[in-house]
Structures are given as structure tokens and as C-alpha cells.
Write a protein that holds these residues in place. Structure first.
Motif, short mmCIF file in Angstrom:
data_model
loop_
_atom_site.label_atom_id
_atom_site.label_comp_id
_atom_site.label_asym_id
_atom_site.label_seq_id
_atom_site.Cartn_x
_atom_site.Cartn_y
_atom_site.Cartn_z
N ASP A 70 0.44 -1.63 -0.30
CA ASP A 70 0.31 -0.04 0.43
C ASP A 70 0.59 1.08 -0.23
N PHE A 71 0.91 1.80 -1.25
CA PHE A 71 1.52 3.31 -0.94
C PHE A 71 0.97 4.00 -1.08
N CYS A 72 0.83 5.15 0.05
CA CYS A 72 1.11 6.25 0.63
C CYS A 72 1.21 7.86 0.03
N PRO B 20 7.09 2.92 5.63
CA PRO B 20 7.54 4.60 5.03
C PRO B 20 8.48 4.10 3.88
N ALA B 21 8.90 2.49 3.13
CA ALA B 21 9.96 2.47 2.15
C ALA B 21 8.99 2.37 1.16
N GLU C 61 -2.74 12.02 10.00
CA GLU C 61 -1.25 11.75 10.07
C GLU C 61 -1.42 10.24 9.75
N VAL C 62 -0.67 9.50 9.23
CA VAL C 62 -0.37 8.51 8.93
C VAL C 62 0.28 7.71 9.72
N SER C 63 0.48 6.94 10.18
CA SER C 63 1.04 5.88 10.93
C SER C 63 1.25 4.64 9.83
N GLU C 64 2.94 4.24 10.85
CA GLU C 64 3.90 3.69 10.30
C GLU C 64 2.88 2.01 9.70
#
Length: 330
Positions: A183-185, A200-201, A192-195
């Protein structure tokens, strides 16, 4: 010699995560970081991954196992959106295999409930490019580039890989997708986007070369056949009378039932192994293994609606067509 135990239709324990935009509930997942546990019977407490490691083709069927190995190919989530979801996108199978040795993601969104302010943003209204899209994400204006849809209960929308999408407002969505954690944000859209939700990669920059920047025309399905792609086939069943399922011969597959409304009973036609009836209520998912092919579905409530998911994906014969990419290794 000990008699082999009979496998039975399986329910799973949901995995529920609170998000800034609402709730994400995994109904059935074999993703590594999210693995569903069997709820009932002598297999209770085992994960779907452990089930696949032990019983392999008895669960998914010979053809599906030959293609996917020990990866269960379908993931089901309930998305209870109460705000703005982050904008996301997923790679196709070829890109995902080459870069990450994983499946890509095709998905179907089925609308269970929609409030007055519910919106879906799916694909570009007109062709754009990476520069314009990137700049629109920076200034918070990405939504204006995307198609905006007003969802209604009972509608469904297939979202191909490469198509950016998100949801807003007050809407409940049943998502049926390939089993993939990719899933690419693209943009948090003020949230807020949580890990634990987005790795994050898997960055915006990494997604740029597989995003479909062309004009996308959403196709909202409201009939019985909701999706028919190599990754899965999804039918809606309005269960008004009993339906009998028999063996599927060479095209064997598991059958996954998701109950959108009402109530139904699944009754094995054979009593071998002592299997009784299995209840499906709204919100339930029931995995019928490939070896449990003879059963009937009986409505136990008015307006019972089930989604039936199967896959018959077959490994291509590479001696005939050596250019076809290989499936994922076991």
C-alpha cells in the motif's frame, strides 16, 4: 493408521485497527504483519498462514496452489470511514514481483452503507503527468484531479492497480483484494499517517512509475457479476431460495462468502466427518475449502445478500510461451 481429519468451512477472528479516519478491520488476511486466526472448530487458534503451510491444496485447490504456492490469494477488509482516508495506490503483479517478490493488488470496493457526505475519489478525471500530480499533492489539491463519486449501498467499484483512490465522509466499504501489503501512501490529506498502516519505504517517489496517469472512467457495478479478472471472480448472490453447490472438477477453487446483509446457512451435502451447518450473518466471512465442494446455501432471513469470491488462476505453460512471467516463489 490414523484417519485424516476432515477440513470444514472456516470463520476467522477480525483484526481491528483504529485510524485517524475511522476503523480498518481485517476480516481475512495472510499478509505477515496481519494474519487472521481461525475462530472455531478443531483448527481454532491456527492462522491462515499455518493452515496453508499444512493443508495447502486441500484449502485452495490444485490450480490455485500451483500458481500461488502457500500464499492465500485474497484479503478482505472492512473500512469504516469517518473522515478523510489517505490517498493510496498499488502496483500490478509484474511490478510487485520484480521489486518486492510479492503480489500486486487489484481490488473491489463494495458499499455497505453511505452517509450524505460520503465520497469516493478514484482515478484521474483527465490525463495528467507526474509533475502536476506531485505539485497538487504538495498544495493539498490532489482531489480536484480525481473523479468524485457519490456512493450508494449495494454499488461496487473495481479499482485496478495503478489507480489512485481514497474515500471521504461517512461510508462503510467491504474491500476484497489480492493478498498484498504493498500500500503506497501518496498523500495524507490532512491526516496523520502511521507506520503500521503504510510502510515508509513505500514512498510517493517509488510509486510514480506505475501510477496510471491516464483518464480513468469508473465503472460502478450493480448487477450480479461484480468483477471477473485473473486475480478473482466476485459475484453477488441475492439469496431468495436454496442454492446447491457441486464439485467443480478440474477448475477447483476455494469459495469465500462475505455476508453483506441478512443471514444464511451453509449445509454440507455429505455428513462424512460429522460436519454440521454453518451460519453466515451480516459482516461474517466464511471460507469454504476446495475439498468441501458439496454444500447448499439456505436463506435464513429476508434480503440476504452474499458476495462469492473465487479464483481459477492457472500457471501458464512456459514451454509454450516462455515470455510469460513466473508466479511468486513459495
Amino acid at each position: 493408521m490414523e484417519e485424516e481429519k476432515k477440513i470444514y468451512p472456516l470463520k476467522f477472528c477480525p483484526i481491528r485497527d483504529e485510524r485517524p479516519w475511522g476503523v480498518e478491520e481485517f476480516k481475512l488476511a495472510d499478509l505477515g504483519y496481519r494474519d487472521s486466526l481461525i475462530r472455531e472448530g478443531w483448527l481454532a487458534g491456527n492462522s491462515i498462514g499455518e493452515l496453508m503451510d499444512t493443508y495447502i491444496d486441500r484449502i485452495v485447490g490444485d490450480n490455485v496452489y500451483d500458481y500461488y504456492g502457500r500464499q492465500f490469494p485474497v484479503c478482505v477488509r472492512l473500512l469504516e470511514v469517518r473522515g478523510k482516508m489517505p490517498l493510496q495506490v498499488h502496483p500490478d503483479d509484474e511490478t510487485a514481483q520484480q521489486r518486492y517478490d510479492l503480489l500486486g493488488k487489484e481490488k473491489l470496493w463494495y458499499i455497505l452503507r453511505a452517509g450524505m457526505d460520503a465520497k469516493l475519489h478514484v482515478g484521474f478525471r483527465k490525463s495528467t503527468d507526474a509533475t502536476d500530480f506531485y505539485e497538487s499533492c504538495l498544495d493539498g489539491g490532489a482531489d480536484r484531479l480525481l473523479n468524485e463519486l457519490k456512493p450508494e449501498p449495494g454499488q461496487s467499484l473495481r479499482i485496478p492497480s495503478g489507480v489512485p483512490h481514497c474515500a471521504d465522509g461517512d461510508v462503510d466499504i467491504l474491500e476484497i483484494a489480492e493478498s498484498s501489503p504493498l500500500d503506497f501512501c501518496l498523500h495524507g490529506r490532512g491526516q496523520e499517517v502511521s507506520e503500521d498502516q503504510f510502510d515508509p519505504a513505500l514512498s510517493f517517489a517509488d510509486a510514480l512509475d506505475f501510477i496510471d496517469f491516464g483518464r480513468f472512467v469508473p465503472e460502478v457495478a450493480s448487477g450480479s457479476l461484480l468483477a471477473d479478472v485473473p486475480q478473482f471472480k466476485i459475484r453477488r448472490i441475492r439469496l431468495g431460495e436454496p442454492v446447491i453447490y457441486g464439485g467443480k472438477g478440474e477448475s477447483d477453487s476455494f469459495v469465500l462468502f462475505s455476508c453483506a446483509s441478512g443471514r444464511a446457512m451453509l449445509q454440507p451435502l455429505s455428513t462424512d466427518g460429522g460436519s454440521g451447518s454453518f451460519t453466515l450473518e451480516a459482516g461474517d466471512n466464511l471460507l469454504v475449502p476446495a475439498e468441501c465442494q458439496d454444500f447448499s446455501l439456505v436463506p435464513a432471513d429476508r434480503d440476504t445478500v452474499l458476495l462469492e469470491t473465487t479464483t481459477y488462476r492457472v500457471e501458464p505453460d512456459r514451454y509454450i510461451n516462455p515470455d510469460v512471467p513466473a508466479h511468486l516463489p513459495e
